[in-house]
Design a protein around this motif. Structure first.
Motif: not given
Length: 301
Positions: A149-158, A211-223
């Motif tokens: 279960t993965i979350a991609a967080v942040g600027d997912l557009r650019y 959703v943070i309690g479900e996440i196994e891999v949190l992938y965060i990026t800068r804007i």
């Protein structure tokens, strides 16, 4: 399977090919395998980790490095076109890594050059070797890539790194994918279409706390401030999310936090000390992955 290939997009590689790369990365040792080979780095955008890890990888294998940095330091400043610059590098080197702000620049370079061309990042589109490093990090730190279960967080557009990560992780299959961003920074339509076509179960949300309690891999990026066509649009979304220690404590004990770096203000500095933060280890893994890739592209076992 790899020898002589261009590396333009993570989409060009199958899961089994990536597994072959990761197996080699886990076993590779410094040596003289690439003695006499030359890597050319052509970076027309700032870079720290990508350029230096490629250079380190080549040097650890006994090869040599030449490079250009920025148009102002090359004949592009005199009016030379990119294709002619690449033709010149093609005659000097055995493999070329190029980073360029224009989408498609790496593809153009690959069409011109006879030697393998590696896309070190083009515009907001692709950063395939960063995705290779990201997937390798998950394998090393979680013991597997599949069905997480993965979350991609942040600027997912650019963000090209996170875009390539999403393309890559779906090759292995995910249990659930959360796409966490303000609405203006949600993934582009072609990325969402790919996720749908791949059968990936995903959810768009703005609420990381939910959703943070479900996440196994949190992938965060800068804007990606530099890629906004309208600076006023950046002002509307800057600082719109921040990973704090309080949020991290809501994560699973065995979860990990990744970031392609550089990070700016999207992660509280206190999080760096948390056991779940693996982004500096992720940066370290870039060297063996790129050592393995250079060896495979140049046909050296």
């Amino acid at each position: 399977m790899f020898k002589g290939r261009d590396v333009l997009s993570i989409l060009d590689f199958s899961a089994s090919e990536l597994e072959q790369l990761f197996k080699k990365a886990s076993a590779i040792k410094p040596g003289e395998k690439l003695r006499g080979k030359i890597l050319a780095t052509a970076f027309f955008e700032p870079s720290t980790r990508t350029r230096l890890s490629f250079e380190t990888a080549m040097l650890k294998l006994g090869g040599s490095v030449i490079g250009v940095g920025g148009e102002e330091a090359t004949s592009l400043a005199k009016g030379e076109n990119l294709a002619d610059t690449v033709r010149m590098l093609d005659s000097y080197a055995d493999v070329i890594v190029i980073r360029h702000p224009l989408e498609g620049a790496a593809k153009l370079a690959a069409e011109v050059a006879e030697v393998p061309v590696i896309n070190g990042g083009d515009g907001k589109q692709h950063h395939p070797t960063q995705a290779m490093v990201d997937l390798y990090t998950i394998k090393k730190e979680m013991g597997k890539i599949e069905n997480l279960t993965i979350a991609a967080v942040g600027d997912l557009r650019y963000g090209r790194a996170v875009t390539s990560f999403l393309y890559g992780i779906c090759k292995f299959g995910v249990e659930k994918l959360f796409l966490v961003s303000p609405p203006p920074l949600k993934p582009r339509e072609e990325v969402l279409d790919f996720l749908k076509a791949s059968g990936t179960e995903f959810e768009l949300t703005q609420d990381l706390d939910k959703v943070i309690g479900e996440i196994e891999v949190l992938y965060i990026t800068r804007i990606q401030k530099e890629r906004f066509p309208d600076p006023s649009e950046f002002e509307k979304v800057k600082g719109s999310y921040r990973l704090t220690s309080e949020l991290v404590e809501k994560m699973r004990e065995d979860a990990i936090i990744l970031h392609p770096l550089p990070k700016v203000d999207e992660i509280d500095l206190k999080v760096d000390e948390n056991k779940r933060a693996r982004y500096f280890q992720q940066a370290a893994y870039a060297v063996p992955v790129r050592m393995a890739l250079l060896s495979l592209l140049l046909g050296v076992e």
